[in-house]
Every structure is written in C-alpha cells, then in structure tokens.
Design a protein around this motif. Structure first.
Motif, PDB file in Angstrom:
ATOM      1  N   GLN A  52     -10.041   4.380  -7.251  1.00 37.87           N
ATOM      2  CA  GLN A  52     -11.414   3.887  -7.071  1.00 37.87           C
ATOM      3  C   GLN A  52     -12.025   4.409  -5.776  1.00 37.87           C
ATOM      4  OE1 GLN A  52     -11.018  -0.355  -7.344  1.00 37.87           O
ATOM      5  NE2 GLN A  52     -11.014  -0.337  -9.567  1.00 37.87           N
ATOM      6  N   ALA A 102     -12.037  -2.699 -12.220  1.00 44.16           N
ATOM      7  CA  ALA A 102     -12.222  -3.905 -11.401  1.00 44.16           C
ATOM      8  C   ALA A 102     -12.251  -3.520  -9.920  1.00 44.16           C
ATOM      9  CB  ALA A 102     -11.113  -4.914 -11.685  1.00 44.16           C
ATOM     10  N   GLY A 103     -13.413  -3.645  -9.293  1.00 42.47           N
ATOM     11  CA  GLY A 103     -13.568  -3.235  -7.902  1.00 42.47           C
ATOM     12  C   GLY A 103     -13.137  -4.277  -6.887  1.00 42.47           C
ATOM     13  N   ASP A 104     -13.352  -5.540  -7.201  1.00 44.04           N
ATOM     14  CA  ASP A 104     -12.946  -6.619  -6.305  1.00 44.04           C
ATOM     15  C   ASP A 104     -11.422  -6.719  -6.315  1.00 44.04           C
ATOM     16  OD1 ASP A 104     -13.452  -9.243  -4.808  1.00 44.04           O
ATOM     17  OD2 ASP A 104     -12.232  -9.881  -6.537  1.00 44.04           O
ATOM     18  N   PRO A 105     -10.756  -6.736  -5.155  1.00 41.54           N
ATOM     19  CA  PRO A 105      -9.284  -6.750  -5.131  1.00 41.54           C
ATOM     20  C   PRO A 105      -8.656  -7.890  -5.939  1.00 41.54           C
ATOM     21  CG  PRO A 105     -10.125  -6.240  -2.960  1.00 41.54           C
ATOM     22  CD  PRO A 105     -11.310  -6.613  -3.805  1.00 41.54           C
ATOM     23  N   GLN A 106      -9.189  -9.101  -5.830  1.00 44.75           N
ATOM     24  CA  GLN A 106      -8.616 -10.222  -6.586  1.00 44.75           C
ATOM     25  C   GLN A 106      -8.818 -10.023  -8.087  1.00 44.75           C
ATOM     26  OE1 GLN A 106      -6.597 -12.637  -5.613  1.00 44.75           O
ATOM     27  NE2 GLN A 106      -6.483 -13.427  -7.696  1.00 44.75           N
ATOM     28  N   ALA A 107     -10.006  -9.603  -8.478  1.00 45.69           N
ATOM     29  CA  ALA A 107     -10.287  -9.346  -9.900  1.00 45.69           C
ATOM     30  C   ALA A 107      -9.402  -8.222 -10.426  1.00 45.69           C
ATOM     31  CB  ALA A 107     -11.756  -9.006 -10.092  1.00 45.69           C
ATOM     32  N   ARG A 108      -9.155  -7.216  -9.591  1.00 43.07           N
ATOM     33  CA  ARG A 108      -8.294  -6.101 -10.005  1.00 43.07           C
ATOM     34  C   ARG A 108      -6.868  -6.585 -10.225  1.00 43.07           C
ATOM     35  NH1 ARG A 108      -9.372  -2.667  -6.164  1.00 43.07           N
ATOM     36  NH2 ARG A 108      -7.673  -3.378  -4.864  1.00 43.07           N
ATOM     37  N   ALA A 158      -6.576   1.113  -6.755  1.00 39.19           N
ATOM     38  CA  ALA A 158      -7.445   1.050  -5.567  1.00 39.19           C
ATOM     39  C   ALA A 158      -7.676   2.443  -4.993  1.00 39.19           C
ATOM     40  CB  ALA A 158      -6.844   0.113  -4.524  1.00 39.19           C
ATOM     41  N   ASP A 195      -1.734  -1.833  -8.725  1.00 41.51           N
ATOM     42  CA  ASP A 195      -2.892  -2.242  -7.943  1.00 41.51           C
ATOM     43  C   ASP A 195      -3.205  -1.212  -6.860  1.00 41.51           C
ATOM     44  OD1 ASP A 195      -4.958  -4.117  -7.013  1.00 41.51           O
ATOM     45  OD2 ASP A 195      -3.607  -4.414  -5.314  1.00 41.51           O
TER      46      ASP A 195
END
Length: 123
Positions: free
Chosen positions: A61, A20-26, A58, A54
């Motif tokens: 990624q 999951a690349g989007d912070p909220q989605a992650r 991050a 998280d």
C-alpha cells in the motif's frame, strides 16, 4: 467443496484485506481472509501468518499509494483450490499491475496458501 458464491465471497475478502488502509481494519480483514498459519508467496515476497501478511500488505500500500485492487476476468475453483486474476490501479482506469493467484482454501473457508504470479508490472 466450495460453491461459486463462496469462492467469489472469499476472493472479495482477500481483496478487501489488500485494500484496507486503516491498520486495524487491515488486521481484521487479514484475519477474515487468511488462516493464522497462512503462507503467501509471489516473486517478490514470502510471508507466513497474519503479522507477515499485514506487514506485506502495508508495504504494498505504501509503494502503490492511491491504487486499488480489484478482481480481474478469471475466477475459477474446484475442491479446495481457487485461481483468479486481479488488477491494481486507479479506480476506473487501466491497471498498473495485473496478477494471477492460485490459493488453497482451508476447511473454515479462509485461505491457507496463496501462490501469486505477476503478469504485468510497471517498468
């Protein structure tokens, strides 16, 4: 006791968190895959809780931008323990990193502890 379907779905949720690349989605994917007090440890990391996970994800990624985690060849479980291999690499190409994880499954079907091993890493 978990079923093969439950185990495969849990590993899919785990890998979705790592992808999951989007912070909220992650953050949402981490919450779906891990208990609040989950601990993840491998040769390069030792983190606890959603915030720690998280941040670790991050960082991975960022280090391996453009690469994707996928399930490897092994997926096995008994009682509240699952072991599986995973690959990290370009989609449809030879993986750059190959790992092996052993994890404890909590009563709610999420991961409580993950012990990661790195079988192949870039030179």
């Amino acid at each position: 006791m978990t079923t093969a379907t439950d185990t495969a779905a849990l590993v899919d949720r785990y890998l979705a968190a790592w992808n999951a690349g989007d912070p909220q989605a992650r953050r949402e994917a981490v919450a779906a895959a891990f208990t609040e007090d989950a601990r993840y440890v491998d040769p390069l990391a030792d983190v606890t809780g959603h915030e720690g996970l998280d941040g670790l994800i991050a960082g991975v990624q960022e280090q391996f931008a453009g690469l994707t985690f996928s399930c490897g060849e092994l997926l096995d479980a008994h009682h509240d323990v699952v072991r599986f291999t995973w690959h990290l690499g370009p989609a449809g190409a030879e993986p750059v990193v190959i790992g092996f994880d052993v994890a404890e499954i909590a009563d709610d079907g999420r991961l409580r502890r993950v012990h990661g091993f790195l079988d192949r890493v870039p030179g």
